[in-house]
Design a protein around this motif. Sequence first.
Motif, short mmCIF file in Angstrom:
data_model
loop_
_atom_site.label_atom_id
_atom_site.label_comp_id
_atom_site.label_asym_id
_atom_site.label_seq_id
_atom_site.Cartn_x
_atom_site.Cartn_y
_atom_site.Cartn_z
N GLY A 41 25.42 -56.52 23.34
CA GLY A 41 26.84 -56.80 23.56
C GLY A 41 27.80 -55.87 22.84
N ASP A 42 27.30 -54.95 22.02
CA ASP A 42 28.18 -54.01 21.32
C ASP A 42 28.91 -53.11 22.32
OD1 ASP A 42 27.50 -54.92 18.82
OD2 ASP A 42 26.33 -53.15 18.25
N ILE A 43 30.12 -52.75 21.97
CA ILE A 43 30.88 -51.75 22.69
C ILE A 43 30.52 -50.40 22.09
CG2 ILE A 43 33.20 -50.93 23.25
CD1 ILE A 43 32.46 -53.63 24.55
N ALA A 44 30.29 -49.41 22.94
CA ALA A 44 29.87 -48.09 22.45
C ALA A 44 30.98 -47.06 22.59
CB ALA A 44 28.64 -47.61 23.21
N VAL A 45 31.15 -46.27 21.55
CA VAL A 45 32.10 -45.15 21.55
C VAL A 45 31.35 -43.92 21.06
CG1 VAL A 45 34.17 -44.20 20.45
CG2 VAL A 45 34.10 -46.60 21.06
N THR A 46 31.55 -42.81 21.75
CA THR A 46 31.00 -41.53 21.30
C THR A 46 32.16 -40.64 20.86
OG1 THR A 46 29.12 -41.68 22.80
CG2 THR A 46 29.68 -39.49 21.98
N ILE A 47 31.97 -39.96 19.74
CA ILE A 47 32.94 -38.99 19.25
C ILE A 47 32.33 -37.62 19.49
CG2 ILE A 47 34.21 -38.16 17.25
CD1 ILE A 47 33.74 -41.04 16.05
N ARG A 48 32.99 -36.85 20.34
CA ARG A 48 32.46 -35.53 20.71
C ARG A 48 33.62 -34.58 20.94
NH1 ARG A 48 29.92 -37.14 24.81
NH2 ARG A 48 31.44 -36.56 26.38
N ASP A 49 33.51 -33.37 20.41
CA ASP A 49 34.55 -32.35 20.59
C ASP A 49 35.92 -32.85 20.12
OD1 ASP A 49 32.63 -30.62 21.65
OD2 ASP A 49 32.94 -31.40 23.68
N PHE A 50 35.91 -33.56 19.00
CA PHE A 50 37.14 -34.09 18.39
C PHE A 50 37.92 -34.97 19.36
CE2 PHE A 50 35.81 -30.97 15.42
CZ PHE A 50 36.32 -31.37 14.19
N ALA A 51 37.19 -35.82 20.10
CA ALA A 51 37.81 -36.78 21.01
C ALA A 51 36.91 -38.01 21.11
CB ALA A 51 38.00 -36.17 22.39
N PHE A 52 37.53 -39.16 21.40
CA PHE A 52 36.79 -40.40 21.64
C PHE A 52 36.42 -40.48 23.11
CE2 PHE A 52 39.36 -41.63 17.89
CZ PHE A 52 38.35 -42.09 17.06
N HIS A 53 35.18 -40.92 23.38
CA HIS A 53 34.71 -41.10 24.75
C HIS A 53 34.09 -42.49 24.85
CE1 HIS A 53 35.27 -36.80 25.52
NE2 HIS A 53 34.78 -36.63 24.31
N PRO A 54 34.56 -43.38 25.71
CA PRO A 54 35.68 -43.16 26.61
C PRO A 54 37.01 -43.24 25.86
CG PRO A 54 34.89 -45.41 26.84
CD PRO A 54 33.98 -44.72 25.86
N PRO A 55 38.06 -42.69 26.46
CA PRO A 55 39.37 -42.72 25.80
C PRO A 55 40.06 -44.08 25.89
CG PRO A 55 39.51 -41.55 27.86
CD PRO A 55 38.06 -41.86 27.66
N ALA A 56 39.52 -44.98 26.69
CA ALA A 56 40.08 -46.32 26.82
C ALA A 56 38.94 -47.34 26.86
CB ALA A 56 40.94 -46.44 28.07
N LEU A 57 39.12 -48.44 26.16
CA LEU A 57 38.13 -49.50 26.09
C LEU A 57 38.75 -50.83 26.48
CD1 LEU A 57 36.60 -48.67 22.58
CD2 LEU A 57 35.52 -48.22 24.80
N GLU A 58 37.96 -51.68 27.11
CA GLU A 58 38.36 -53.07 27.39
C GLU A 58 37.28 -53.97 26.83
OE1 GLU A 58 39.36 -53.93 31.42
OE2 GLU A 58 40.47 -52.06 31.66
N MET A 59 37.70 -55.03 26.18
CA MET A 59 36.73 -55.98 25.63
C MET A 59 37.38 -57.33 25.45
SD MET A 59 36.51 -54.56 21.70
CE MET A 59 36.07 -52.93 22.25
N PRO A 60 36.57 -58.37 25.40
CA PRO A 60 37.14 -59.69 25.14
C PRO A 60 37.62 -59.78 23.69
CG PRO A 60 34.75 -59.83 25.40
CD PRO A 60 35.14 -58.41 25.66
N ALA A 61 38.69 -60.51 23.48
CA ALA A 61 39.17 -60.75 22.13
C ALA A 61 38.15 -61.63 21.39
CB ALA A 61 40.53 -61.44 22.18
N GLY A 62 38.22 -61.62 20.10
CA GLY A 62 37.31 -62.41 19.28
C GLY A 62 36.45 -61.52 18.43
N GLU A 63 35.23 -61.98 18.13
CA GLU A 63 34.30 -61.20 17.32
C GLU A 63 33.75 -60.05 18.16
OE1 GLU A 63 32.41 -60.21 13.77
OE2 GLU A 63 33.97 -61.67 14.15
N VAL A 64 33.92 -58.83 17.65
CA VAL A 64 33.56 -57.61 18.39
C VAL A 64 32.54 -56.83 17.57
CG1 VAL A 64 34.46 -55.40 19.22
CG2 VAL A 64 35.82 -57.48 19.49
N GLY A 65 31.54 -56.31 18.25
CA GLY A 65 30.62 -55.36 17.65
C GLY A 65 30.87 -54.00 18.27
N LEU A 66 30.98 -52.99 17.45
CA LEU A 66 31.24 -51.63 17.94
C LEU A 66 30.23 -50.68 17.33
CD1 LEU A 66 34.19 -49.87 19.03
CD2 LEU A 66 33.30 -48.87 16.94
N ILE A 67 29.63 -49.86 18.18
CA ILE A 67 28.70 -48.83 17.72
C ILE A 67 29.34 -47.48 18.02
CG2 ILE A 67 27.33 -48.75 19.83
CD1 ILE A 67 25.57 -48.70 16.54
#
Length: 122
Positions: A41-67
């Motif tokens: 259930g974690d939301i994934a973000v990659t940092i590459r070439d000095f940018a976040f990918h994806p540049p926009a995230l959607e997730m339910p409010a509440g307790e969030v796990g992010l990798i």
Amino acid sequence: MNWVEAGPGRLIAVTIAVLAAAVSIGAIAALTGHDDTAHPGDIAVTIRDFAFHPPALEMPAGEVGLIAHNADAALHDFTIDDIVSLDVPGTRIRRVSFTLPPGAYTYWCTLHPTMTGRLDAT
């Protein structure tokens, strides 16, 4: 003999040696550090070439796990002001969990302020 009697040259040499040792220890720690693992259930973000990918995230409010996977060699962080800040060393993967109220947020790297993204929590 004390530091004053040793002269400024000796003090400078010792200072340079201490700084070099600190930098070496930091580099070794970064290279031998561990990577965190994602949880279901974690939301994934990659940092590459000095940018976040994806540049926009959607997730339910509440307790969030992010990798966050930093594919760059440089240190970055993932920050949502007043909510979360996660340091992600170069070529490393880090995980964080936090509580996110409903709303629209900007996430950014405080070390490289032009790195931004948008997060919508519903």
